[in-house]
Design an enzyme around this catalytic site. Structure first.
Site, PDB file in Angstrom:
ATOM      1  N   GLY A 249       0.750  -1.242   0.000  1.00 37.14           N
ATOM      2  CA  GLY A 249       0.000   0.000   0.000  1.00 37.14           C
ATOM      3  C   GLY A 249       0.778   1.289   0.000  1.00 37.14           C
ATOM      4  N   TYR A 335      -9.748   5.786 -11.976  1.00 36.44           N
ATOM      5  CA  TYR A 335      -9.629   6.506 -10.696  1.00 36.44           C
ATOM      6  C   TYR A 335      -9.179   7.962 -10.827  1.00 36.44           C
ATOM      7  CZ  TYR A 335      -7.877   1.643  -9.657  1.00 36.44           C
ATOM      8  OH  TYR A 335      -7.623   0.301  -9.592  1.00 36.44           O
ATOM      9  N   CYS A 362     -12.435   4.296 -28.708  1.00 39.31           N
ATOM     10  CA  CYS A 362     -13.725   4.919 -29.020  1.00 39.31           C
ATOM     11  C   CYS A 362     -14.520   5.160 -27.745  1.00 39.31           C
ATOM     12  CB  CYS A 362     -14.484   4.047 -29.997  1.00 39.31           C
ATOM     13  SG  CYS A 362     -13.533   3.789 -31.493  1.00 39.31           S
TER      14      CYS A 362
HETATM   15  C1  LIG Z   1      -2.842  -4.987  -3.893  1.00 42.79           C
HETATM   16  C2  LIG Z   1      -2.290  -5.715  -2.741  1.00 42.79           C
HETATM   17  C3  LIG Z   1      -0.977  -5.466  -2.328  1.00 42.79           C
HETATM   18  C4  LIG Z   1      -0.099  -4.423  -2.975  1.00 42.79           C
HETATM   19  O1  LIG Z   1      -0.562  -3.133  -2.859  1.00 42.79           O
HETATM   20  P1  LIG Z   1       0.341  -1.913  -3.382  1.00 42.79           P
HETATM   21  O2  LIG Z   1      -0.475  -0.727  -3.123  1.00 42.79           O
HETATM   22  O3  LIG Z   1       0.576  -2.133  -4.832  1.00 42.79           O
HETATM   23  O4  LIG Z   1       1.613  -1.929  -2.604  1.00 42.79           O
HETATM   24  C5  LIG Z   1      -0.479  -6.205  -1.287  1.00 42.79           C
HETATM   25  N1  LIG Z   1      -1.216  -7.155  -0.677  1.00 42.79           N
HETATM   26  C6  LIG Z   1      -2.490  -7.425  -1.045  1.00 42.79           C
HETATM   27  C7  LIG Z   1      -3.246  -8.477  -0.354  1.00 42.79           C
HETATM   28  C8  LIG Z   1      -3.063  -6.709  -2.083  1.00 42.79           C
HETATM   29  O5  LIG Z   1      -4.320  -6.970  -2.440  1.00 42.79           O
END
Ligand SMILES: *Cc1c(COP(=O)(O)O)cnc(C)c1O
Length: 432
Positions: A249, A335, A362
């Site tokens: 994240g 987004y 398109c």
């Molecule tokens: C999407 C996801 C990640 C990675 O998220 P990033 O924002 O790309 O770092 C890690 N673990 C799980 C379970 C995810 O669904």
């Protein structure tokens, strides 16, 4: 002006990535073209690994979230760096295994794993299966017991944390399709049930609160909640779990105003919160798994396009139309994601126009960026969009029967194709 470290400008005024002239790349391979800087990927993985070693005395694992960008050479790089990978589908799992990735370093996620996918995971010997829901727990238990094997599992927990990010990429709040909810007692009930079921070995807990998060506070708070939950499991069940997967994240830099903290400092802050809670509850600091995706590959990638036309609509806006779009990068359409672009063959010229970069599909919503600063340009110029390494290729489509672009990896001034461009025949290959 450049949001990524691997980018520069050479004497001809051309944008370079990893020491390679992007205008030459466009000439050699055609456009659209994804280009990725291998050293940028490797150094991000190394920085994360170091941050685990520096902060957690019981060790841990950096598992690349492969949904950000999955193809064979990517898994090879991650494997070589000694990291793990998170996979969320049979397709990612299959690709990882075909790339020679060690199955024991794979973490299998997803809120709907089919029987066929669970069978694949058991056959390959995937390291940890992250159980998302009750039905999956029952199914996996029965399948593992029938095979006389034990599946090592985590439970996906919804900690009830509101990360400050776009609602579509927010996953930690209670109103979520993912996981067992902490606040309702569902999570504890799931732990009790999992511990009692045949074929399952509960190894730890998992959470993932969202994506493109810059603030460490929601992560620190999540770490506190998860350690608290593991202490509760110990108290109620007499089991001390030794692994905690904190998900991914962490944000990437898309525009200059995105202030990215160095990973080392960010991890140090989260570890501080985690260890303080662990100490106060006399809970041993677990083995920590983190799953960065975007922040490993986002800034490593750019996309090169050729400008086809420039449409000035007086009093309204100027469109710069390129030979790709939502098929290779759907993120603005999905987004309204911010991006920075530059005319690669005149990278030193002042970005004195405000334009909308539009694709060739398109759809009026087929935009890469609106109201962004760009050098003046015309048909034949090469446009580079930065920070496209994550969630571009992996989210690409064949809408309008447009073939997917190639991916070229650059390193030490050398370029190599790691994913070939699709042909029209590829686009038709499953038509009967
Ligand atoms: C999407 C996801 C990640 C990675 O998220 P990033 O924002 O790309 O770092 C890690 N673990 C799980 C379970 C995810 O669904």
């Amino acid at each position: 002006m450049f949001v990524s470290d691997g980018l520069s400008v050479n004497e001809q005024g051309h944008l370079t990535i990893g020491g390679v002239d992007t205008v030459e790349l466009a000439k050699k391979y055609g456009t659209p073209l994804y280009v990725m800087d291998e050293m940028s990927i490797r150094s991000a993985l190394r920085e994360y690994k170091k941050s685990i070693d520096d902060n957690y005395e019981n060790g841990g694992m950096v598992a690349f979230a492969s949904k950000a960008c999955a193809f064979k050479a990517m898994y090879e790089i991650v494997k070589e760096e000694g990291c793990g990978a998170d996979v969320v589908s049979g397709g990612e799992l299959y690709t990882a295994i075909q790339a020679g990735f060690p199955a024991e370093r794979l973490y299998f996620h997803g809120n709907f794993k089919t029987e066929a996918e669970l069978a694949l995971a058991l056959d390959y010997g995937v390291g940890r299966i992250v159980v998302d829901n009750w039905e999956e727990m029952e199914t996996l238990s029965a399948m593992a017991a029938a095979r006389n094997v034990t599946a090592d599992i985590y439970l996906r927990i919804t900690p009830g944390v509101d990360a400050h990010t776009h609602s579509f990429v927010m996953t930690g709040q209670n109103d979520s399709k993912f996981g067992f909810t902490l606040e309702t007692g569902d999570a504890l009930a799931a732990a009790k049930r999992a511990a009692a079921m045949p074929g399952l070995a509960l190894k730890g807990m998992h959470c993932h609160i969202g994506s493109q998060i810059f603030d460490e506070a929601p992560f620190a708070h999540t770490a506190e909640l998860m350690i608290g939950f593991m202490a509760k499991v110990r108290e109620e069940m007499g089991i001390t779990l030794t692994e905690l997967n904190m998900g991914g994240g962490f944000g990437s830099r898309y525009v200059e105003s995105d202030a990215v903290m160095p990973y080392g400092e960010y991890m140090w802050r989260i570890a501080g919160a985690l260890k303080a809670v662990a100490a106060s509850l006399s809970f041993p600091v677990p083995y920590i798994v983190i799953e960065p995706g975007r922040s490993i590959v986002g800034n490593a990638g750019i996309t090169l396009y050729t400008v086809g036309s420039v449409k000035h609509i007086p009093g309204i806006r100027t469109f710069v139309i390129v030979d790709g779009g939502m098929t290779d990068n759907p993120r603005y359409a999905l987004y309204q994601s911010p991006y920075t672009a530059v005319i690669a063959n005149r990278a030193n010229a002042p970005a004195d126009q405000t334009v909308t970069i539009a694709g060739r599909c398109c759809e009026s919503g087929d935009l890469i960026q609106e109201h962004t600063k760009l050098q003046s340009c015309g048909r034949g110029d090469i446009l580079a969009v930065m920070t496209t390494g994550a969630y571009n290729y992996s989210m690409s489509s064949n809408y309008n029967r447009i073939p997917r672009p190639a991916i070229v990896m650059v390193k030490d001034g050398v370029d190599r194709v790691v994913v070939k461009a699709e042909t029209y025949a590829d686009v038709m290959r499953n038509d009967v």
